[in-house]
Design an enzyme around this catalytic site. Structure first.
Site, mmCIF file in Angstrom:
data_model
loop_
_atom_site.group_PDB
_atom_site.id
_atom_site.type_symbol
_atom_site.label_atom_id
_atom_site.label_comp_id
_atom_site.label_asym_id
_atom_site.label_seq_id
_atom_site.Cartn_x
_atom_site.Cartn_y
_atom_site.Cartn_z
ATOM 1 N N ASP A 131 3.333 8.943 58.841
ATOM 2 C CA ASP A 131 4.285 7.715 59.468
ATOM 3 C C ASP A 131 5.217 8.265 60.377
ATOM 4 O OD1 ASP A 131 2.859 6.197 57.798
ATOM 5 O OD2 ASP A 131 4.558 5.559 56.638
ATOM 6 N N ARG A 181 -1.944 7.083 65.504
ATOM 7 C CA ARG A 181 -2.150 5.701 64.998
ATOM 8 C C ARG A 181 -0.918 5.155 66.107
ATOM 9 N NH1 ARG A 181 1.350 4.859 59.887
ATOM 10 N NH2 ARG A 181 -0.482 5.665 58.742
HETATM 11 P P1 FDA Z 1 4.404 -8.167 66.558
HETATM 12 O O1 FDA Z 1 5.526 -7.657 65.785
HETATM 13 O O2 FDA Z 1 4.396 -8.654 68.060
HETATM 14 O O3 FDA Z 1 3.650 -9.407 65.698
HETATM 15 C C1 FDA Z 1 2.458 -10.155 66.408
HETATM 16 C C2 FDA Z 1 1.908 -11.150 65.511
HETATM 17 O O4 FDA Z 1 1.616 -10.280 64.333
HETATM 18 C C3 FDA Z 1 3.078 -11.929 64.769
HETATM 19 O O5 FDA Z 1 3.117 -12.966 65.873
HETATM 20 C C4 FDA Z 1 2.685 -12.184 63.476
HETATM 21 O O6 FDA Z 1 1.698 -13.464 63.642
HETATM 22 C C5 FDA Z 1 1.835 -11.059 62.967
HETATM 23 N N1 FDA Z 1 2.804 -10.396 62.496
HETATM 24 C C6 FDA Z 1 3.647 -9.045 62.598
HETATM 25 N N2 FDA Z 1 4.500 -8.692 61.738
HETATM 26 C C7 FDA Z 1 4.526 -9.559 60.691
HETATM 27 C C8 FDA Z 1 5.100 -9.613 59.530
HETATM 28 N N3 FDA Z 1 5.873 -8.783 58.999
HETATM 29 N N4 FDA Z 1 4.827 -10.680 58.829
HETATM 30 C C9 FDA Z 1 3.858 -11.445 59.075
HETATM 31 N N5 FDA Z 1 3.391 -11.669 60.270
HETATM 32 C C10 FDA Z 1 3.515 -10.484 61.120
HETATM 33 N N6 FDA Z 1 6.122 1.297 62.453
HETATM 34 C C11 FDA Z 1 6.549 2.525 62.426
HETATM 35 O O7 FDA Z 1 7.836 2.330 63.101
HETATM 36 N N7 FDA Z 1 6.242 3.679 62.250
HETATM 37 C C12 FDA Z 1 5.159 3.721 61.463
HETATM 38 O O8 FDA Z 1 4.664 4.715 60.981
HETATM 39 C C13 FDA Z 1 4.266 2.587 61.137
HETATM 40 N N8 FDA Z 1 2.961 2.431 60.692
HETATM 41 C C14 FDA Z 1 2.124 1.197 60.732
HETATM 42 C C15 FDA Z 1 1.046 1.181 60.405
HETATM 43 C C16 FDA Z 1 0.393 0.068 60.546
HETATM 44 C C17 FDA Z 1 -1.158 0.164 60.064
HETATM 45 C C18 FDA Z 1 0.827 -1.060 61.347
HETATM 46 C C19 FDA Z 1 -0.176 -2.199 61.253
HETATM 47 C C20 FDA Z 1 2.058 -1.090 61.535
HETATM 48 C C21 FDA Z 1 3.094 0.231 61.254
HETATM 49 N N9 FDA Z 1 4.166 0.043 61.815
HETATM 50 C C22 FDA Z 1 4.956 1.283 61.973
HETATM 51 C C23 FDA Z 1 4.772 -1.144 61.923
HETATM 52 C C24 FDA Z 1 4.719 -1.539 63.566
HETATM 53 O O9 FDA Z 1 5.630 -0.630 64.216
HETATM 54 C C25 FDA Z 1 5.284 -2.962 63.967
HETATM 55 O O10 FDA Z 1 6.424 -3.097 63.384
HETATM 56 C C26 FDA Z 1 4.595 -4.056 63.031
HETATM 57 O O11 FDA Z 1 3.079 -3.902 63.072
HETATM 58 C C27 FDA Z 1 4.681 -5.311 63.658
HETATM 59 O O12 FDA Z 1 3.984 -5.293 65.012
HETATM 60 P P2 FDA Z 1 2.770 -5.993 65.823
HETATM 61 O O13 FDA Z 1 2.145 -4.826 66.723
HETATM 62 O O14 FDA Z 1 2.101 -6.561 64.610
HETATM 63 O O15 FDA Z 1 3.291 -7.015 66.785
#
Ligand code: FDA
Length: 317
Positions: A131, A181
C-alpha cells in the site's frame, strides 16, 4: 471537501475513534468494509468472492507500530496469512503497509521484514503488494519497493494519482517491469503537492491510466486499475480494448464492500478483478478513510449509534 476534512479531523480525536472502535463490530457498521476481526473471517469472505472468480488481496489492518516486537508480529502474521491462503487454495495475495513493519522508527528493519514476507510468499509462488500511505512515506516506500522488487519481481506497489509526482514515479519504476496499483489517494495532503479538486484528481487519474496502459502495451508493467468510479472504469476499459490487451496483462481492483454492482459487472464482462479484503481489530483508521471518501457513509454509522442509544436499557445509562 469541508466534510472530508472534518472527518479527517474527527479521526484524530481518540475518544471518538475509541467509541467507534468499541461499537463497530458489535453493532455491525464496521462489517460494511471490514471482513471481520480474525483471519478465518477474511478467508471465509475470500471463499465467497472466489465463487465468481474474484481474486483477493488480504490486509491485516494496522499501521504506525512503535516497537520492534509489533513489527515482527506483523511480519509473522503476513507470512501466516500467505500460508493459509495457499492451504485454502485461494487465488490471492497480501497487501502490506510499511508503517506496520516499523517504517516510522527503523527503515532498515522495515526493509528486512518486507523482504522476508516477499521471500516467504515467493516460496509458495505468491506475490505481495505494498500500500502507499501518507506522502511523508512516499520516498522511503519507493526505495523499499525497489529493493524488494529486485529480489521478488512479482511485488506490486500502489501509486496515488492525486500526487503531482506520480507521473515521474511511474517512469522511475518502469525499469523493474512492476505491478502498479493505480489509486486516486486516500490521505489528506497539502495543495502544494497534491490535487485537491475531484475534477483535477479524476483528470490526472485518466492520464495515469493511459501512461500505465501504454507501458503495459510495451511489456513494461502490469497495471492494476483500483477504483470504483464508473467514469474511470469506462476510460480504462476503452484503453484496454484500443490497445488489444489480453486479461493476463492487467487487472481491476476494488475494496471489499464497495460497489458490489460494479464488481459483478466487471466479472460478467470477463475482466480480472481483485478485491482488497481487510480484517483485524485495528480497523478504525481504515474505516475513517472510507467514511471520508464518501461522507454519506456517516449516516449508517450515526444510525447504528442512535439505535444503540435508543435500545439501551435505562439502568445502564
Ligand atoms: P471516488 O472517490 O471518486 O468514488 C467513485 C464512486 O465510488 C463513488 O461515487 C461511490 O459510488 C464509490 N465509492 C468510493 N469510495 C466509497 C466508499 N468509501 N464507500 C462507498 N462508496 C464509495 N489509497 C491509498 O492512498 N493508498 C493505497 O494503498 C490504496 N489502496 C487501495 C486499494 C484498492 C483495491 C482500492 C480500490 C483503493 C485503494 N486506495 C488506496 C483508496 C483510493 O485511494 C481511494 O481513496 C478510493 O478508492 C476511493 O476512490 P475511487 O477511485 O473509488 O473514486
Amino acid at each position: 471537501m469541508l466534510i472530508r476534512n472534518f472527518i479527517f479531523w474527527l479521526s484524530t480525536k481518540k475518544a471518538l475513534t475509541d467509541a467507534i472502535g468499541r461499537r463497530g463490530m458489535r453493532y455491525g457498521f464496521a462489517q460494511r468494509f471490514v471482513a471481520g476481526e480474525a483471519l478465518a473471517d477474511a478467508l471465509d469472505a475470500s471463499r465467497e468472492l472466489a465463487q465468481d472468480g474474484r481474486r483477493v488481496s488480504l490486509n491485516h489492518l494496522g499501521e504506525n507500530v512503535r516497537t520492534v516486537e509489533e513489527a515482527e508480529h506483523a511480519r509473522d502474521s503476513y507470512i501466516e496469512m500467505t500460508r493459509q491462503l495457499h492451504a485454502a487454495g485461494l487465488d490471492g495475495n497480501i497487501s502490506i503497509k510499511l508503517t506496520q513493519l516499523g517504517l516510522d522508527f527503523d527503515r532498515r528493519l522495515c526493509e528486512r521484514l518486507t523482504g522476508e514476507i516477499a521471500a516467504a510468499a515467493g516460496e509458495l509462488s505468491r506475490s505481495i503488494e505494498m500500500d502507499m500511505e501518507a506522502s511523508k512515506y512516499t520516498d522511503s516506500t519507493l526505495d523499499i519497493f525497489e529493493a524488494t522488487v529486485r529480489r521478488a519481481p512479482t511485488t506490486g506497489l500502489a501509486i496515488q494519482a492525486y500526487l503531482f509526482r506520480s507521473e515521474h514515479d511511474i517512469e522511475r519504476l518502469m525499469r523493474h517491469k512492476p505491478k502498479i496499483r493505480l489509486v486516486k489517494g486516500a490521505y489528506r495532503e497539502s495543495g502544494r503537492i497534491a490535487f485537491q479538486k475531484k475534477s483535477q484528481v479524476d483528470s490526472h487519474y485518466r492520464k495515469r491510466i493511459d501512461q500505465l496502459l501504454d507501458h503495459c502495451a510495451e511489456g513494461r508493467c502490469l497495471p492494476a486499475i483500483a477504483t470504483h468510479d464508473p467514469l474511470m472504469l469506462d476510460h480504462a476499459r476503452a484503453g484496454i480494448k484500443r490497445r488489444g490487451l489480453t486479461p493476463d496483462r492487467y487487472e481491476f481492483q476494488m475494496i471489499y464492500g464497495i460497489r458490489r454492482d460494479l464488481q459483478q459487472a466487471l466479472r460478467a464482462q470477463g475482466h480480472p478483478l481483485r478485491i482488497y479484503v481487510p480484517f483485524g481489530t485495528e480497523w478504525c483508521p481504515y474505516f475513517m478513510r472510507r467514511l471520508a471518501e464518501r461522507p454519506a457513509n456517516c449516516w449508517f454509522v450515526l444510525r447504528s449509534l442512535a439505535a444503540e442509544s435508543f435500545h439501551r436499557p435505562r439502568s445502564s445509562a
